[in-house]
Structure formats: structure tokens, C-alpha cells
Design a protein around this motif. Sequence first.
Motif, PDB file in Angstrom:
ATOM      1  N   SER A  50       0.839  -1.200   0.000  1.00  0.00           N
ATOM      2  CA  SER A  50       0.000   0.000   0.000  1.00  0.00           C
ATOM      3  C   SER A  50       0.873   1.248   0.000  1.00  0.00           C
ATOM      4  CB  SER A  50      -0.918   0.009   1.222  1.00  0.00           C
ATOM      5  OG  SER A  50      -0.166   0.302   2.391  1.00  0.00           O
ATOM      6  N   ALA A  51       0.255   2.368  -0.306  1.00  0.00           N
ATOM      7  CA  ALA A  51       0.987   3.640  -0.318  1.00  0.00           C
ATOM      8  C   ALA A  51       1.541   3.946   1.071  1.00  0.00           C
ATOM      9  CB  ALA A  51       0.075   4.763  -0.797  1.00  0.00           C
ATOM     10  N   GLY A  52       0.737   3.681   2.090  1.00  0.00           N
ATOM     11  CA  GLY A  52       1.183   3.932   3.465  1.00  0.00           C
ATOM     12  C   GLY A  52       2.359   3.042   3.834  1.00  0.00           C
ATOM     13  N   GLN A  53       2.297   1.764   3.462  1.00  0.00           N
ATOM     14  CA  GLN A  53       3.394   0.843   3.756  1.00  0.00           C
ATOM     15  C   GLN A  53       4.653   1.240   2.997  1.00  0.00           C
ATOM     16  OE1 GLN A  53       1.303  -2.680   2.560  1.00  0.00           O
ATOM     17  NE2 GLN A  53       0.801  -3.273   4.678  1.00  0.00           N
ATOM     18  N   LEU A  54       4.481   1.686   1.765  1.00  0.00           N
ATOM     19  CA  LEU A  54       5.632   2.113   0.976  1.00  0.00           C
ATOM     20  C   LEU A  54       6.278   3.351   1.601  1.00  0.00           C
ATOM     21  CD1 LEU A  54       7.246   1.397  -1.553  1.00  0.00           C
ATOM     22  CD2 LEU A  54       5.773   2.930  -2.833  1.00  0.00           C
ATOM     23  N   TYR A  55       5.446   4.256   2.100  1.00  0.00           N
ATOM     24  CA  TYR A  55       5.953   5.455   2.770  1.00  0.00           C
ATOM     25  C   TYR A  55       6.760   5.072   4.013  1.00  0.00           C
ATOM     26  CZ  TYR A  55       5.940   9.789   5.466  1.00  0.00           C
ATOM     27  OH  TYR A  55       6.318  10.877   6.207  1.00  0.00           O
ATOM     28  N   LEU A  56       6.198   4.160   4.832  1.00  0.00           N
ATOM     29  CA  LEU A  56       6.911   3.722   6.037  1.00  0.00           C
ATOM     30  C   LEU A  56       8.207   2.990   5.686  1.00  0.00           C
ATOM     31  CD1 LEU A  56       3.875   2.485   8.181  1.00  0.00           C
ATOM     32  CD2 LEU A  56       5.244   4.566   8.536  1.00  0.00           C
ATOM     33  N   ALA A  57       8.166   2.172   4.631  1.00  0.00           N
ATOM     34  CA  ALA A  57       9.373   1.449   4.198  1.00  0.00           C
ATOM     35  C   ALA A  57      10.444   2.433   3.744  1.00  0.00           C
ATOM     36  CB  ALA A  57       9.030   0.475   3.079  1.00  0.00           C
ATOM     37  N   PHE A  68      11.730   3.374  -5.446  1.00  0.00           N
ATOM     38  CA  PHE A  68      11.030   2.098  -5.553  1.00  0.00           C
ATOM     39  C   PHE A  68      10.285   1.936  -6.873  1.00  0.00           C
ATOM     40  CE2 PHE A  68      11.120   3.051  -0.952  1.00  0.00           C
ATOM     41  CZ  PHE A  68      11.931   2.007  -0.552  1.00  0.00           C
ATOM     42  N   PHE A  69      10.207   2.990  -7.639  1.00  0.00           N
ATOM     43  CA  PHE A  69       9.460   2.942  -8.890  1.00  0.00           C
ATOM     44  C   PHE A  69      10.412   2.783 -10.068  1.00  0.00           C
ATOM     45  CE2 PHE A  69       6.692   5.216  -5.968  1.00  0.00           C
ATOM     46  CZ  PHE A  69       5.545   4.456  -6.077  1.00  0.00           C
ATOM     47  N   PRO A  70       9.981   2.002 -11.065  1.00  0.00           N
ATOM     48  CA  PRO A  70      10.843   1.813 -12.239  1.00  0.00           C
ATOM     49  C   PRO A  70      11.020   3.124 -12.992  1.00  0.00           C
ATOM     50  CG  PRO A  70       8.694   0.800 -12.594  1.00  0.00           C
ATOM     51  CD  PRO A  70       8.713   1.293 -11.182  1.00  0.00           C
ATOM     52  N   ARG A  71      12.195   3.309 -13.499  1.00  0.00           N
ATOM     53  CA  ARG A  71      12.467   4.517 -14.279  1.00  0.00           C
ATOM     54  C   ARG A  71      11.803   4.392 -15.632  1.00  0.00           C
ATOM     55  NH1 ARG A  71      18.301   4.568 -12.162  1.00  0.00           N
ATOM     56  NH2 ARG A  71      18.045   5.942 -10.373  1.00  0.00           N
ATOM     57  N   GLN A  72      11.168   5.474 -16.060  1.00  0.00           N
ATOM     58  CA  GLN A  72      10.516   5.487 -17.359  1.00  0.00           C
ATOM     59  C   GLN A  72      11.556   5.757 -18.441  1.00  0.00           C
ATOM     60  OE1 GLN A  72       7.297   4.934 -18.088  1.00  0.00           O
ATOM     61  NE2 GLN A  72       6.799   4.532 -15.966  1.00  0.00           N
TER      62      GLN A  72
END
Length: 161
Positions: A50-57, A68-72
Motif C-alpha cells: 500500500s501507499a502507506g506501507q511504501l511510505y513507512l518502508a 522504488f518505482f521503475p524509471r521510465q
Amino acid sequence: MPSRDFDKDVGKALSRVRRSRRMTQRLLGRYIGVAPQTVHKMEKGEIRISAGQLYLAAQALASPIKSFFPRQKALKQSPRLLSLQRLLSDFQQIRSPKLQEMVVLASRALANHSGATKNAAASAAAPHPPGRTHLRAPAAASRSARRSRPRAASPPAPRTR
């Protein structure tokens, strides 16, 4: 990119960053409030983070979320899109709100003119019903034209002897 592939890419990035920080799945799970098995499934892309979990991570790993996101890849841009970008850039350099409004009005006028030209060309190419002409004068103009037209001389009155 299908969402499942995207989830896998985010999970791989999470795993890569976590390992580079020498953090265990158990410890990361504690930070984000999930079991170590859930962290494992997130990293494999089997379940979504989730967005919240990603923020905490990101906070726990001291890493920006964008990591954490693939480069375009750079997309091939069409000439029309490049022209639009130049137009927007030039417009943003105009400081006067009045001048900006004038540019907007001119743009609308050009767009309307372009649309009118296309509509006129389409109507000229369209077939017309038989026996009718498409270049007919409006009814009001026809009446006024009839009024101003010189009338033929009336026949002379018969002479009486």
C-alpha cells in the motif's frame, strides 16, 4: 505495463534497497506493521504494497519513495507534441496577464477559423438534394433584392378615340 508487472518491479526495488541497507525482512516488517512473510510476498510482487506501507518502508530504509518505482524510458515524442511543449514554454514566459489573455483569445479564434474552414470544405463536398442549389441567397436577402429590382413597364393603357 500491466499492474502485476508494476507490482513486481516495485517489489524488486524494495528488496534491492532493503538488502543494500542490510535490513532483514523481519525488521522491515516491524517498521511497516506486517509479518516477514508479507514482506517476502511484497518483494516477489505476489501482493501489493500500500501507499502507506511504501511510505513507512521508505522512511525505515532512509530512501526516497521514487527509488522504488521503475524509471521510465524516454518516450519518442511526436513533432506535434514537441510544438505544443514549445508553445507552452513560450506562453509561460509572457509575464503580462493581459498579453496571456490575448494569446488565448487569438488561439481560440484560430481554432474556430480552422474548424469553420473544415466545416465549409465538408459541406461543399457533401452531396446536395436534387433540384436545390446550396448557393442560394438567404430568404431575407431575396425579398430585399426583389423590392429593389426595377419592374417592367406596365403595358400602355388602351387609347380611346
